[in-house]
Design a protein around this motif. Structure first.
Motif, PDB file in Angstrom:
ATOM      1  N   MET A  81     -32.230 -16.440 -83.699  1.00  0.00           N
ATOM      2  CA  MET A  81     -32.469 -15.459 -82.637  1.00  0.00           C
ATOM      3  C   MET A  81     -33.469 -16.027 -81.635  1.00  0.00           C
ATOM      4  N   GLU A  82     -33.172 -15.876 -80.351  1.00  0.00           N
ATOM      5  CA  GLU A  82     -34.032 -16.402 -79.308  1.00  0.00           C
ATOM      6  C   GLU A  82     -35.323 -15.599 -79.226  1.00  0.00           C
ATOM      7  N   SER A  83     -36.455 -16.307 -79.128  1.00  0.00           N
ATOM      8  CA  SER A  83     -37.754 -15.643 -79.100  1.00  0.00           C
ATOM      9  C   SER A  83     -38.013 -15.024 -77.735  1.00  0.00           C
ATOM     10  N   ALA A  84     -38.986 -14.113 -77.695  1.00  0.00           N
ATOM     11  CA  ALA A  84     -39.361 -13.472 -76.432  1.00  0.00           C
ATOM     12  C   ALA A  84     -39.882 -14.498 -75.437  1.00  0.00           C
ATOM     13  N   TRP A  85     -40.582 -15.521 -75.957  1.00  0.00           N
ATOM     14  CA  TRP A  85     -41.097 -16.572 -75.089  1.00  0.00           C
ATOM     15  C   TRP A  85     -39.954 -17.310 -74.385  1.00  0.00           C
ATOM     16  N   CYS A  86     -38.916 -17.633 -75.108  1.00  0.00           N
ATOM     17  CA  CYS A  86     -37.794 -18.356 -74.512  1.00  0.00           C
ATOM     18  C   CYS A  86     -37.033 -17.514 -73.496  1.00  0.00           C
ATOM     19  N   ARG A  87     -37.115 -16.203 -73.632  1.00  0.00           N
ATOM     20  CA  ARG A  87     -36.403 -15.316 -72.696  1.00  0.00           C
ATOM     21  C   ARG A  87     -37.176 -15.077 -71.402  1.00  0.00           C
TER      22      ARG A  87
ATOM     23  N   SER B 108     -36.040 -26.356 -72.443  1.00  0.00           N
ATOM     24  CA  SER B 108     -36.364 -26.063 -73.844  1.00  0.00           C
ATOM     25  C   SER B 108     -37.519 -25.096 -74.010  1.00  0.00           C
ATOM     26  N   ALA B 109     -38.234 -24.777 -72.926  1.00  0.00           N
ATOM     27  CA  ALA B 109     -39.419 -23.902 -72.966  1.00  0.00           C
ATOM     28  C   ALA B 109     -40.568 -24.525 -73.746  1.00  0.00           C
ATOM     29  N   SER B 110     -40.512 -25.827 -73.982  1.00  0.00           N
ATOM     30  CA  SER B 110     -41.600 -26.517 -74.672  1.00  0.00           C
ATOM     31  C   SER B 110     -42.786 -26.687 -73.731  1.00  0.00           C
TER      32      SER B 110
ATOM     33  N   GLY C 105     -40.512 -25.175 -77.756  1.00  0.00           N
ATOM     34  CA  GLY C 105     -40.346 -23.806 -77.291  1.00  0.00           C
ATOM     35  C   GLY C 105     -39.892 -22.836 -78.368  1.00  0.00           C
ATOM     36  N   HIS C 106     -39.010 -23.260 -79.269  1.00  0.00           N
ATOM     37  CA  HIS C 106     -38.478 -22.337 -80.275  1.00  0.00           C
ATOM     38  C   HIS C 106     -39.534 -21.902 -81.284  1.00  0.00           C
TER      39      HIS C 106
ATOM     40  N   LEU D  84     -50.413 -36.751 -79.135  1.00  0.00           N
ATOM     41  CA  LEU D  84     -49.939 -36.070 -80.334  1.00  0.00           C
ATOM     42  C   LEU D  84     -48.768 -35.167 -79.982  1.00  0.00           C
ATOM     43  N   PHE D  85     -47.633 -35.396 -80.632  1.00  0.00           N
ATOM     44  CA  PHE D  85     -46.501 -34.501 -80.487  1.00  0.00           C
ATOM     45  C   PHE D  85     -46.580 -33.473 -81.594  1.00  0.00           C
ATOM     46  N   PHE D  86     -46.682 -32.236 -81.209  1.00  0.00           N
ATOM     47  CA  PHE D  86     -46.876 -31.165 -82.186  1.00  0.00           C
ATOM     48  C   PHE D  86     -45.599 -30.372 -82.302  1.00  0.00           C
ATOM     49  N   SER D  87     -44.964 -30.426 -83.439  1.00  0.00           N
ATOM     50  CA  SER D  87     -43.715 -29.709 -83.675  1.00  0.00           C
ATOM     51  C   SER D  87     -43.905 -28.758 -84.815  1.00  0.00           C
ATOM     52  N   LEU D  88     -43.518 -27.545 -84.572  1.00  0.00           N
ATOM     53  CA  LEU D  88     -43.683 -26.501 -85.586  1.00  0.00           C
ATOM     54  C   LEU D  88     -42.331 -26.084 -86.140  1.00  0.00           C
TER      55      LEU D  88
END
Length: 205
Positions: A1-7, A42-44, A60-61, A201-205
């Motif tokens: 499901m797409e997050s509110a941030w991505c929308r 990507s909203a990153s 972004g996700h 630093l690439f930070f991926s969650l």
């Protein structure tokens, strides 16, 4: 499901540029820093923290919410952000070259008894009848008076070479045989984004 941030969309994301924010992730982590940019696809987010010399990329996700902590940055800090990934060398050298070319052309036009003055980045000739814009070539002349325009263009064509610049560059390479080939290029990583940042630093969650 797409997050509110991505929308939120690119317009809302770009409004965060150069603001100090706190990024809250889905897994409970929080990251703080200045927003360099937000990827419109990507909203990153790309965050920088000058105090710890870190650049962080948050996918972004993984973003749950972004909270603005400070909207008004110090002008010096904003300048550091804008030039963070820019190599100042070539631009600075080009600026110095253009200043030198403009000064030489200004002296040459005045030597030929045509009034000329610096105007912005260019030159104003004959009281504004002709304008010469960078990089000060024949095709960079603009004017409605064809007689004056032709004369200024001929002056540029007949301008003597820059002997001082030739001397600064020194003599050309020797024509005799040189030493054998030296060691090959280094295979290590190239320069980083700038002297201010020691860690990327690439930070991926």
């Amino acid at each position: 499901m797409e997050s509110a941030w991505c929308r939120l969309g690119p317009a809302r994301w770009s409004a965060l540029t150069h603001k100090r924010v706190a990024v809250h992730a889905d897994n409970g982590h929080e990251l703080r820093g200045l927003v360099v940019t937000v990827d419109p696809v990507s909203a990153s987010l790309v965050l920088v923290d000058f105090s710890s010399s870190e650049v962080q990329v948050v996918l972004g996700h993984a973003v749950k919410e972004v909270q603005i902590l400070d909207q008004n940055l110090d002008p010096d800090l904003k300048t550091r952000l804008e030039t963070l990934f820019r190599d100042p060398g070539p631009d600075q050298d080009r600026s110095l070259d253009l200043d030198r070319i403009r000064t030489r052309l200004l002296d040459w036009i005045r030597l030929n008894r045509i009034p000329a003055e610096p105007r912005g980045a260019g030159l104003e000739v004959a009281g504004g009848v002709v304008t010469v814009n960078p990089p000060f070539r024949v095709q960079d002349c603009v004017g409605l008076n064809q007689v004056v325009l032709d004369r200024v263009q001929r002056l540029i064509q007949n301008q003597p070479p820059d002997q001082d610049r030739d001397q600064d560059q020194g003599p050309g390479p020797a024509t005799g045989p040189g030493p054998g080939p030296g060691p090959g290029p280094a295979t290590g990583p190239g320069p980083g984004p700038g002297p201010d940042l020691r860690l990327f630093l690439f930070f991926s969650l």
